[in-house]
Design an enzyme around this catalytic site. Structure first.
Site, PDB file in Angstrom:
ATOM      1  N   GLY A  83       0.814  -1.205   0.000  1.00  0.00           N
ATOM      2  CA  GLY A  83       0.000   0.000   0.000  1.00  0.00           C
ATOM      3  C   GLY A  83       0.848   1.255   0.000  1.00  0.00           C
ATOM      4  N   GLY A 119      -0.715   4.418   0.789  1.00  0.00           N
ATOM      5  CA  GLY A 119      -1.266   5.356   1.758  1.00  0.00           C
ATOM      6  C   GLY A 119      -1.257   6.770   1.239  1.00  0.00           C
ATOM      7  N   GLU A 120      -0.880   7.691   2.098  1.00  0.00           N
ATOM      8  CA  GLU A 120      -0.865   9.100   1.732  1.00  0.00           C
ATOM      9  C   GLU A 120       0.538   9.594   1.386  1.00  0.00           C
ATOM     10  OE1 GLU A 120      -2.819   8.004   4.339  1.00  0.00           O
ATOM     11  OE2 GLU A 120      -4.618   8.221   3.134  1.00  0.00           O
TER      12      GLU A 120
END
Length: 102
Positions: free
Chosen positions: A64, A66-67
């Site tokens: 992942g 994410g941000e």
């Protein structure tokens, strides 16, 4: 032409909002814009062309993101404003009331 090129698929618009105009406003210790109707978030008219470059890394497992893209947007926008105007903005949000051009 304004555009964002990213190797991630998420977080770019959120990073743009935080860099340019998102801010919690306070007065006398109280939050003034605690509702979405009064909190400035990016609108469709604020979003530049976003080009996503996907990396085909078969040698590592996918994970992942994410941000992560949010980290680089504020410095990139700040550098673009400096390059265009000669003005170095050193605090966020950079242009809470819009950028004055002219």
């Amino acid at each position: 032409m304004v555009r964002v090129v990213t190797a991630f698929e998420c977080g770019a618009i959120m990073g743009l909002g935080g860099a340019l105009f998102e801010a919690v406003e306070f007065e006398n210790g109280r939050v003034l814009n605690g509702r979405f109707s009064s909190y400035r978030v990016p609108r469709f008219s604020d979003v530049p062309l976003i080009e996503t470059v996907l990396l085909n890394r078969k040698d590592i497992p996918s994970a992942g993101a994410g941000e992560c893209p949010m980290i680089g947007l504020a410095p990139a926008i700040g550098n673009a404003i400096f390059d265009a105007t000669g003005v170095r903005i050193r605090s966020l949000p950079m242009v809470p009331n819009g950028l004055k051009v002219g």
